[in-house]
Scaffold this motif. Structure first.
Motif, PDB file in Angstrom:
ATOM      1  N   THR A  29      78.577  18.577  18.091  1.00 43.10           N
ATOM      2  CA  THR A  29      77.280  18.383  18.757  1.00 43.10           C
ATOM      3  C   THR A  29      76.206  17.989  17.748  1.00 43.10           C
ATOM      4  N   ASP A  30      76.144  18.722  16.616  1.00 44.95           N
ATOM      5  CA  ASP A  30      75.138  18.416  15.586  1.00 44.95           C
ATOM      6  C   ASP A  30      75.301  16.990  15.070  1.00 44.95           C
ATOM      7  N   ASN A  33      74.175  14.424  17.581  1.00 40.28           N
ATOM      8  CA  ASN A  33      72.707  14.333  17.653  1.00 40.28           C
ATOM      9  C   ASN A  33      72.140  13.535  16.483  1.00 40.28           C
TER      10      ASN A  33
ATOM     11  N   GLU B 351      74.199  23.404   6.449  1.00 38.11           N
ATOM     12  CA  GLU B 351      73.441  22.145   6.387  1.00 38.11           C
ATOM     13  C   GLU B 351      74.076  21.185   5.377  1.00 38.11           C
ATOM     14  N   LYS B 411      62.781  26.105  13.692  1.00 42.80           N
ATOM     15  CA  LYS B 411      63.516  24.836  13.772  1.00 42.80           C
ATOM     16  C   LYS B 411      64.926  24.952  13.207  1.00 42.80           C
ATOM     17  N   ASP B 413      67.740  25.992  14.286  1.00 35.39           N
ATOM     18  CA  ASP B 413      68.918  25.637  15.080  1.00 35.39           C
ATOM     19  C   ASP B 413      68.915  24.187  15.530  1.00 35.39           C
ATOM     20  N   ASP B 414      67.909  23.428  15.127  1.00 32.89           N
ATOM     21  CA  ASP B 414      67.812  22.054  15.602  1.00 32.89           C
ATOM     22  C   ASP B 414      67.595  21.123  14.411  1.00 32.89           C
ATOM     23  N   SER B 417      65.060  18.112  14.750  1.00 29.69           N
ATOM     24  CA  SER B 417      63.618  18.410  14.783  1.00 29.69           C
ATOM     25  C   SER B 417      63.125  18.765  13.373  1.00 29.69           C
TER      26      SER B 417
END
Lengths: 95, 483
Positions: A29-30, A33, B351, B411, B413-414, B417
């Protein structure tokens, strides 16, 4: 283009990352996106535009092929996880 | 004492008001007292700092001292420091002790600077909030519920909290300027190639650049003077003379042409941040500058371009962490592939793994042209926008960030953004230009940064423009409550 588990598995193998199955879904999903964000680029007209590899468009500097550094093998290997007789040890590759 | 500038501290050392040992102990005590909550340091080098301070005191006595002799600073934990642990914010390098100094560290050491310690950062400099650090998030000293920005969040927070008079940082997509803005300090990203990248752990090699993080432009000039210069050990180091960054710093700004890109003031910009920026622009009008609206039409393409180029270069650079020569190694690998895969999956955080995966995908067979080559072409268009703008104006100004500091976790978890919070800083790295962020009027009590962008190697001009605002206003002297 959404990525599925099989895609992520293949990419993870290329990147030599051991991803557990439970993490695959979230990562797919990441990555999807992020690729959606990047997708805007495909609509840009870049006909005839030279790719920019270096911000200052400098030529790569070259030097003559001479020994300029001293041997620091022992120092560098002192921080290695496992060494023997000046060699880095890894699991057996050839039987 | 902790509110004094580097110049003032240097004068105090010379006048004998205090020794470097006393000064160093003073900042070590502050770190001990205040950093428990902020977490801006990963490693504090008490013994090494005091021993360097003793050596500096001797130099001060024999009259061999330079401006920075005996001044304590902190290094972002991305710079290799001989004999002192360098983690890069990662579990991968939890026990890595570099066998050599980065050029930036070596130059500052040779100038007599005292290293207080290594500052916390987003893992491998990938992040805009300092939340990706393996060593825990850093808290913003202005509001400890908010992030300090990233990736040089520890450096920004420690300078804002006056735990060190200055710190080093690195900037790949905004990692000096964005945390400087969110923490209310001055942060300069020099032109690509101006400061050596040797010994600075690589993230995206065509974008990475080191710079100073300080409480004022005058101090940034003093730091850059030592940090800048050609280094044969960095193949992309610029072979350009280093000018005197302090000489023209107070020059008059009459006739300066400032360009405001209309794309930096549109949708997505917080209204109170916009107001602070407009106030600063009015100050520049009073100082004799002429303000013009300009356009950087490809601004919206900077973030997507960056998220191809930076991950692609990161996936290549981080392939060196394989559990063989240094860094984390997994237990009982069953074969070589297992050694690579588990060492990397255990050593890297989420990340970093995301970016390695994106970069690997963008560079893989069948996708290279569509992603990496395409992004490099668009990068040229973004760079051309700036070239055209600098035919009309001397400097470009706008907000450093679209908003002030956000809450820890907001932010996390996204990723997308989070990436968009670097919208105004990323294009500068893609073009390789210098940029500085300086504090202006706060918005609802939170710091706001004004970004000033210059043409290639125009650092002296940027410092001059920043310093004149700091002569006319006292925004840069504001410190968080209780500091």
């Amino acid at each position: 283009m959404p990525l599925d588990h099989a895609d992520v598995k293949k990419i993870a193998h290329l990147a030599r990352l051991d991803l557990s199955d439970e993490r695959m879904g979230g990562i797919a999903t990441d990555l999807t996106n992020i690729l959606e964000l990047v997708e805007q680029l495909s609509a840009v007209d870049t006909e005839g535009v030279v790719p920019m590899a270096h911000p200052l468009q400098m030529a790569q500097r070259l030097r003559s092929d001479e020994v300029t550094e001293t041997n620091c093998r022992e120092l560098f290997q002192s921080i290695a996880p496992q060494t023997e007789n000046g060699l880095y040890l890894v699991p057996k590759v050839i039987e | 004492m902790h509110n004094k500038s580097i110049t003032e501290l240097a004068a105090g050392l010379r006048a004998g008001d205090y020794s470097s040992v006393e000064l160093t102990q003073y900042f070590l005590d502050r770190i001990q007292r205040l950093d428990g909550e902020l977490n801006s340091f990963v490693t504090v080098c008490k013994d090494e700092a005091l021993s360097a301070a003793r050596a500096a005191d001797q130099q001060l006595q024999t009259g061999e001292a330079g401006v920075l002799t005996g001044i304590p600073i902190a290094h972002k934990d991305i710079f290799c420091t001989e004999g002192i642990r360098t983690t890069c914010g990662s579990k991968m390098l939890e026990s890595f002790i570099s066998p050599y100094d980065a050029t930036v560290v070596a130059k500052l050491k040779a100038a007599g600077v005292v290293n207080l310690g290594k500052t916390n950062m987003d893992e491998f400099a990938m992040g805009s909030s300092n939340e990706t650090s393996y060593y825990g998030p850093v808290r913003n000293p202005w509001d400890t519920e908010t992030v300090p920005g990233g990736s040089s969040g520890g450096s920004a927070a420690c300078v804002a909290a006056r735990l060190a008079p200055a710190a080093t940082g690195t900037d790949t997509g905004g990692s000096i300027r964005q945390p400087a803005a969110l923490c209310g300090i001055t942060g300069l990203k020099p032109t690509y190639g101006r400061v050596s990248r040797y010994g600075m752990i690589a993230f995206a090699s065509s974008l990475d650049q080191a710079g100073p993080m300080t409480t004022s432009a005058a101090d940034a000039a003093t730091m850059l003077q030592v940090m800048a210069g050609f280094d044969r050990r960095d193949s992309t180091s610029a072979d350009q003379p280093v000018p005197d960054y302090s000489a023209g710093i107070a020059d008059d700004l009459s006739g300066l042409k400032i360009g405001l890109p209309k794309e930096y003031f549109g949708e997505g910009l917080d209204a109170s941040v916009a107001k602070s920026i407009e106030e600063a622009i009015s100050e520049y009008r009073k100082l004799g500058a002429e303000v013009l609206e300009i356009s950087l039409p490809n601004t919206h393409l900077a973030v997507p371009t960056y998220y191809v180029v930076a991950p692609a270069e990161c996936s290549s650079n981080l392939s060196r962490f394989d559990g063989v020569r240094y860094g984390h190694r997994c237990e009982d690998p069953k074969d070589l592939e297992d050694l690579y895969k588990r060492s990397r999956a255990e050593g890297f955080g989420d990340e970093v793994q995301r970016r390695i995966l994106i970069g690997t995908y963008a560079l893989s067979a069948g996708y290279y042209d569509a992603y990496y080559l395409k992004a490099q072409r668009v990068r040229h268009l973004i760079s051309d926008d700036f070239t055209r703008a600098f035919e009309q104006v001397d400097v470009i100004m706008g907000p450093t960030t679209p908003d002030s500091a956000f809450h820890i976790g907001e932010k996390a978890d996204d990723p997308v953004s989070m990436y968009l919070s670097d919208i105004y800083t990323i294009a500068v790295n893609l073009a390789g230009l210098p940029g500085i962020s300086i504090p202006v009027a706060p918005a609802a009590g939170k710091p706001v940064g004004l970004q000033i962008i210059g043409s290639y190697f125009a650092e002296a001009r940027l410092l001059n423009v920043a310093h004149r605002l700091q002569m006319a206003t006292d925004y840069h002297q504001a410190a968080p409550a209780g500091i």
